[in-house]
Write an enzyme that holds these catalytic residues in place. Sequence first.
Site, PDB file in Angstrom:
ATOM      1  N   LYS A  13      28.640   6.786 -62.353  1.00  0.00           N
ATOM      2  CA  LYS A  13      29.913   7.009 -63.061  1.00  0.00           C
ATOM      3  C   LYS A  13      29.670   7.574 -64.460  1.00  0.00           C
ATOM      4  CE  LYS A  13      31.178   2.674 -62.864  1.00  0.00           C
ATOM      5  NZ  LYS A  13      30.013   2.089 -62.167  1.00  0.00           N
ATOM      6  N   ARG A  88      38.891  -2.224 -63.410  1.00  0.00           N
ATOM      7  CA  ARG A  88      37.865  -2.811 -62.575  1.00  0.00           C
ATOM      8  C   ARG A  88      38.368  -4.036 -61.822  1.00  0.00           C
ATOM      9  NH1 ARG A  88      32.929  -1.413 -65.376  1.00  0.00           N
ATOM     10  NH2 ARG A  88      31.158  -2.309 -64.313  1.00  0.00           N
ATOM     11  N   ARG A 126      16.425   2.963 -64.167  1.00  0.00           N
ATOM     12  CA  ARG A 126      17.278   3.530 -65.221  1.00  0.00           C
ATOM     13  C   ARG A 126      16.712   3.228 -66.609  1.00  0.00           C
ATOM     14  NH1 ARG A 126      23.588   2.474 -65.610  1.00  0.00           N
ATOM     15  NH2 ARG A 126      22.948   0.298 -65.405  1.00  0.00           N
ATOM     16  N   ARG A 159      18.357  -1.506 -69.896  1.00  0.00           N
ATOM     17  CA  ARG A 159      19.496  -2.380 -70.180  1.00  0.00           C
ATOM     18  C   ARG A 159      19.191  -3.813 -69.750  1.00  0.00           C
ATOM     19  NH1 ARG A 159      25.020   0.488 -68.198  1.00  0.00           N
ATOM     20  NH2 ARG A 159      25.326  -1.583 -67.303  1.00  0.00           N
ATOM     21  N   ARG A 170      26.148  -8.178 -59.930  1.00  0.00           N
ATOM     22  CA  ARG A 170      27.150  -7.148 -60.280  1.00  0.00           C
ATOM     23  C   ARG A 170      27.692  -6.468 -59.031  1.00  0.00           C
ATOM     24  NH1 ARG A 170      23.599  -3.782 -64.205  1.00  0.00           N
ATOM     25  NH2 ARG A 170      25.307  -2.294 -64.260  1.00  0.00           N
TER      26      ARG A 170
HETATM   27  P1  AP5 Z   1      24.735   5.738 -64.218  1.00  0.00           P
HETATM   28  O1  AP5 Z   1      25.411   7.043 -64.405  1.00  0.00           O
HETATM   29  O2  AP5 Z   1      24.227   5.046 -65.428  1.00  0.00           O
HETATM   30  O3  AP5 Z   1      25.653   4.771 -63.315  1.00  0.00           O
HETATM   31  P2  AP5 Z   1      26.954   3.957 -63.653  1.00  0.00           P
HETATM   32  O4  AP5 Z   1      27.830   4.022 -62.443  1.00  0.00           O
HETATM   33  O5  AP5 Z   1      27.541   4.367 -64.955  1.00  0.00           O
HETATM   34  O6  AP5 Z   1      26.306   2.496 -63.738  1.00  0.00           O
HETATM   35  P3  AP5 Z   1      26.561   1.324 -64.759  1.00  0.00           P
HETATM   36  O7  AP5 Z   1      25.463   0.324 -64.592  1.00  0.00           O
HETATM   37  O8  AP5 Z   1      26.806   1.837 -66.136  1.00  0.00           O
HETATM   38  O9  AP5 Z   1      27.841   0.723 -64.158  1.00  0.00           O
HETATM   39  P4  AP5 Z   1      28.449  -0.598 -64.388  1.00  0.00           P
HETATM   40  O10 AP5 Z   1      29.754  -0.341 -63.809  1.00  0.00           O
HETATM   41  O11 AP5 Z   1      27.752  -1.777 -63.856  1.00  0.00           O
HETATM   42  O12 AP5 Z   1      28.246  -0.845 -65.966  1.00  0.00           O
HETATM   43  P5  AP5 Z   1      29.213  -0.696 -67.224  1.00  0.00           P
HETATM   44  O13 AP5 Z   1      28.411  -0.237 -68.364  1.00  0.00           O
HETATM   45  O14 AP5 Z   1      30.454   0.019 -66.845  1.00  0.00           O
HETATM   46  O15 AP5 Z   1      23.535   5.953 -63.179  1.00  0.00           O
HETATM   47  C1  AP5 Z   1      22.674   4.895 -62.791  1.00  0.00           C
HETATM   48  C2  AP5 Z   1      21.223   5.387 -62.671  1.00  0.00           C
HETATM   49  O16 AP5 Z   1      21.118   6.318 -61.595  1.00  0.00           O
HETATM   50  C3  AP5 Z   1      20.686   6.129 -63.917  1.00  0.00           C
HETATM   51  O17 AP5 Z   1      19.326   5.853 -64.066  1.00  0.00           O
HETATM   52  C4  AP5 Z   1      20.925   7.606 -63.582  1.00  0.00           C
HETATM   53  O18 AP5 Z   1      20.021   8.437 -64.276  1.00  0.00           O
HETATM   54  C5  AP5 Z   1      20.684   7.613 -62.069  1.00  0.00           C
HETATM   55  N1  AP5 Z   1      21.483   8.604 -61.365  1.00  0.00           N
HETATM   56  C6  AP5 Z   1      22.748   9.014 -61.661  1.00  0.00           C
HETATM   57  N2  AP5 Z   1      23.173   9.951 -60.787  1.00  0.00           N
HETATM   58  C7  AP5 Z   1      22.145  10.106 -59.894  1.00  0.00           C
HETATM   59  C8  AP5 Z   1      21.985  10.923 -58.720  1.00  0.00           C
HETATM   60  N3  AP5 Z   1      22.947  11.745 -58.287  1.00  0.00           N
HETATM   61  N4  AP5 Z   1      20.827  10.817 -58.035  1.00  0.00           N
HETATM   62  C9  AP5 Z   1      19.838   9.969 -58.452  1.00  0.00           C
HETATM   63  N5  AP5 Z   1      19.931   9.191 -59.554  1.00  0.00           N
HETATM   64  C10 AP5 Z   1      21.072   9.251 -60.259  1.00  0.00           C
HETATM   65  O19 AP5 Z   1      29.580  -2.226 -67.441  1.00  0.00           O
HETATM   66  C11 AP5 Z   1      28.605  -3.162 -67.847  1.00  0.00           C
HETATM   67  C12 AP5 Z   1      29.250  -4.535 -67.920  1.00  0.00           C
HETATM   68  O20 AP5 Z   1      30.327  -4.521 -68.884  1.00  0.00           O
HETATM   69  C13 AP5 Z   1      29.905  -5.033 -66.624  1.00  0.00           C
HETATM   70  O21 AP5 Z   1      28.975  -5.643 -65.765  1.00  0.00           O
HETATM   71  C14 AP5 Z   1      30.939  -6.006 -67.204  1.00  0.00           C
HETATM   72  O22 AP5 Z   1      30.343  -7.225 -67.554  1.00  0.00           O
HETATM   73  C15 AP5 Z   1      31.405  -5.323 -68.466  1.00  0.00           C
HETATM   74  N6  AP5 Z   1      32.600  -4.457 -68.240  1.00  0.00           N
HETATM   75  C16 AP5 Z   1      32.666  -3.109 -68.364  1.00  0.00           C
HETATM   76  N7  AP5 Z   1      33.910  -2.673 -68.080  1.00  0.00           N
HETATM   77  C17 AP5 Z   1      34.650  -3.764 -67.771  1.00  0.00           C
HETATM   78  C18 AP5 Z   1      36.001  -3.982 -67.363  1.00  0.00           C
HETATM   79  N8  AP5 Z   1      36.865  -2.950 -67.210  1.00  0.00           N
HETATM   80  N9  AP5 Z   1      36.405  -5.245 -67.119  1.00  0.00           N
HETATM   81  C19 AP5 Z   1      35.576  -6.285 -67.254  1.00  0.00           C
HETATM   82  N10 AP5 Z   1      34.279  -6.169 -67.620  1.00  0.00           N
HETATM   83  C20 AP5 Z   1      33.819  -4.915 -67.872  1.00  0.00           C
HETATM   84 MG    MG Z   2      27.857   3.412 -66.813  1.00  0.00          MG
END
Ligand code: AP5
Ligand code: MG
Length: 213
Positions: A13, A88, A126, A159, A170
Amino acid sequence: MKIIMLGAPGAGKGTQAKLLADHYGLPHISTGDIFRYNLKMGTELGKKAKTYMDAGALVPDELTVDLVLDRLAKEDCQSGYILDGFPRTMNQARKLSEALGKDGEIDFAVNIEVPDDAIIERMAGRRVCPSCGASYHIVNIPPKKEGICDRCGAALIQRDDDREETVKKRLTVYHDQTQPLIDYYKGLGREIDIDGTRTMEQVFAQITEKLGD
Ligand code: AP5
Ligand code: MG
């Protein structure tokens, strides 16, 4: 154009949201990045959010919904945005729909599909830039110089919530609380499915083909 990014943790994402933000000239708003920034700045919100994030749980809606709605009311969001990591929960989705009103609903919910086993492999590899937020993978998307951000030259880090046990938690939370949003946005006729197992460039091409120029 108002876009939300759906998909499991690690589906890509953030990677795609950054590319789309550059391509369409829209702000990229990531709730995870906002929480991590607050933590870095030592705010109360950051400290509270960290306890949930490190446990692989969601930050409570009371700390999340108003924060996002206030951000979306800012000037730079008036012609659209890429919302990454919000909504979410069904409650968050309904609150967003209420705030936008019937005629202002989001245009696209981009659902990036990646199976759980591939997710676990991605998270282990990552590395992120603590300074500019760029994301890399040690095998799939390596930086030009090992351990160093291509964009700003800072040292890359892993991270805290990318440990395997936390990633599994997660994923469970995602399947329970976030996956139902796919049907919600399908019902509104806004959802598009994207095969997230392809390369970063191929995933981007699939999305822009469906969204148009
Ligand atoms: P990446 O692009 O980083 O993936 P992502 O979907 O953004 O993953 P996140 O871990 O950021 O998602 P998340 O939803 O758990 O975390 P968030 O920060 O939102 O890609 C992942 C890896 O794959 C990277 O190494 C990348 O290089 C690689 N990659 C990408 N594309 C690729 C491809 N095509 N092929 C191969 N490799 C590839 O949230 C973190 C925490 O915050 C949550 O757990 C929660 O506690 C809190 N939080 C955030 N938002 C909310 C909300 N709305 N409500 C409640 N809690 C929330
Ligand atoms: Mg992300």
